[in-house]
Write a protein that holds these residues in place. Sequence first.
Motif, PDB file in Angstrom:
ATOM      1  N   HIS A   1      76.982  75.921 -37.407  1.00  0.00           N
ATOM      2  CA  HIS A   1      75.910  76.828 -37.818  1.00  0.00           C
ATOM      3  C   HIS A   1      74.519  76.221 -37.728  1.00  0.00           C
TER       4      HIS A   1
ATOM      5  N   ARG B   1      74.866  81.107 -35.199  1.00  0.00           N
ATOM      6  CA  ARG B   1      75.288  81.750 -36.431  1.00  0.00           C
ATOM      7  C   ARG B   1      76.657  82.429 -36.285  1.00  0.00           C
TER       8      ARG B   1
ATOM      9  N   ARG C   1      77.536  84.821 -43.211  1.00  0.00           N
ATOM     10  CA  ARG C   1      76.490  83.888 -42.807  1.00  0.00           C
ATOM     11  C   ARG C   1      76.420  82.624 -43.656  1.00  0.00           C
TER      12      ARG C   1
END
Length: 687
Positions: free
Chosen positions: A304, A308, A335
């Motif tokens: 990440h 993403r 996320r």
Amino acid sequence: MRPGCRRLSADPALRTVASEFGEEAHGVAGWPSANVGHEARPDRLPDGRAWPTILVLIAHEGDADGLSATIASVVAQDYPEARHDVLADGAPLNGELAALSGPDAEYLLLLHAGDLLAPGALTALGFEAVGSGADRVAGLRVLFDRGVIGLDVIGDPSRVCADGTVPFTGGDVLLSREAVLRAGASEASGFDLVALWGRLEAIGASFVRIGRPVLLQHCRGARARSKGASLSIAALTDRGLSGGAGIAHRRLADALRLSGHRVTDYRLDAEAPPATAEWTDRFPRTEAAICGGGHDLVLAGNLHGATRGIDPLAHLGATMPVAAVLHDLFPLTGRCAFPSEGSRIATGCDAACPSADQYPQLAPNRIATAFAAKRAILSGPGAPLLLANSRWTLSTARALGGPDIRVHRIDLAFPTGVFRPPEDRAALRRSLGLAADDVLILFGAVIADMPGKGFADLKAVLGRVARPGVGFVAVGRLDDPSRFDLPNLVSTGPVTDEGTLARWYGACDIHVTASRIETLGQMPIEAGLCGTPTVAYVVGGLTDAVIDGVSGLLVPPVPERLAAALAALIADAPRRRRLGAFARLAFEGRNSHASAAIRLHDLFVEQGWLLPPPDGRIRFAPEMLGRFAFAKRRDPGDAGTVAPASPAAVRQLRRAKQALLGRGMPIWMRRALYVAALFRRRVGRGR
């Protein structure tokens, strides 16, 4: 007799080894032992029980010189609960094994004359035997002649080799009295290890391994060993091998290299800068290099910092097996790396995410799509195998991911020879400029005052215990040291090499953390290896990184409870020393490079990625020995583990930004950085 190994007879190297026992712990030719700093072994086990009694049986076999060296190595263990008996050449085991029914022998160790016990072997084996309750506890065997040939350990305990032998050679496995008697071994005649092992297998005797050397064995004339089957592995990360997750991934890669595998490092930010991560999910050059590299497996870490999503795992999984280490929970969420209270994972992450502007940021209107894409990848064909670094991570991944995900438990690797107790803590404190008599409390992280690491709780806790005679050491970046308002605070700044970090751990008395977001927690294990206990909340992966009552203290996640436990340990120096000694014992056995490699080997065989070794023993390169504290030629540890301290101007700008905008980054600023990164890349290509 062990195939390929002979008695040492008049070997001059062994005589030298035996004669030096009065000066320092023994070693082998080319790898003599170093003095190992450690707290004195506590008189009793953590639960108050006495240390287990061990009977060491030595088969003489006419080797007087070898016998004297073996006895010397047993005496040098400094394990008062052990006694040794010598079996005459060819004598049956009946009488000695029957003696196990007496009250003074709970465990049995079988040695041949010439075998040498590694420093601390009996303590390590006995500690694990009682703690695990296992019938058989195996450790590493070091094979040497004029130098170290290699190390190995029993793999599948049930394996029988093609010639009818078994991987059991004797002195690298501690056997419980109860299991040996239950197996009917007293009926055997002669020193028949194959028959004994077969009987133990037949009754289902439980088996565990510790990842540290327990036996040194001489194999005359053996200059090289077949490496056996090995893999070519692509180690993939976002920004490389620095920072918390990067350090953990590098150590896993090192463990695999020391097991004979070929590991090549790849990083996504070599193709796309971090500022573009929110809008980048394709890395064609990196993926092509991995697919064209002839690799058997991808071992992925955090992604990440460069993207993403987990799309690269899906692309690579179409051509080869992919395993992804859960250094955090990002692959399972929309996320975030660590779901907070109010997260929406159970019902599906979406625009209502309460922390969308926190790293790793993602525009709210894209979160639901990202969440769905990850779930499709994790349940689809070629899905990566997720690797959990703790029991908590394993159970959480299963709960969050549902029945379709594939997840397996592994151990992280730690350089136990670098992180070790100091030989002289007083001298170490003087060299670091620390108070000689204060009780020193260490805390830290890559960013020591980051809110996600429990800064608010930690500030309150440390304020409660602050008083004359108590000092504090902050390891890592402090964005604003004055916010702690602590007397006697020493701030080290970012510590960029493992050796220096170990010195800070070893100089302090207690490590404390108020974090609630760890999938494991590397600092408690590093501190414990240095003989420094940890006080922490009983949350997340910290329940594996801190063994309550053994390596430290775990309390409910309430600041007052953490402060009370810390205050109690500040006032109890003997308890601190006991916990520190047990922490070293526990983590050296279960979190070494060898421990991690053993669990990965078992996983690779189980998945069909690797063939089991033909002789039933997992092998390691000679350099593995340098990862342990008793080796005189120790690995020095790595540097560049975290970014160095920023210039003063950068620190001032960071404080100003945090004062105005907080630690999160609004979408307009992220987009501006994205445009700037694209512009720099185009300019760079035009030159």
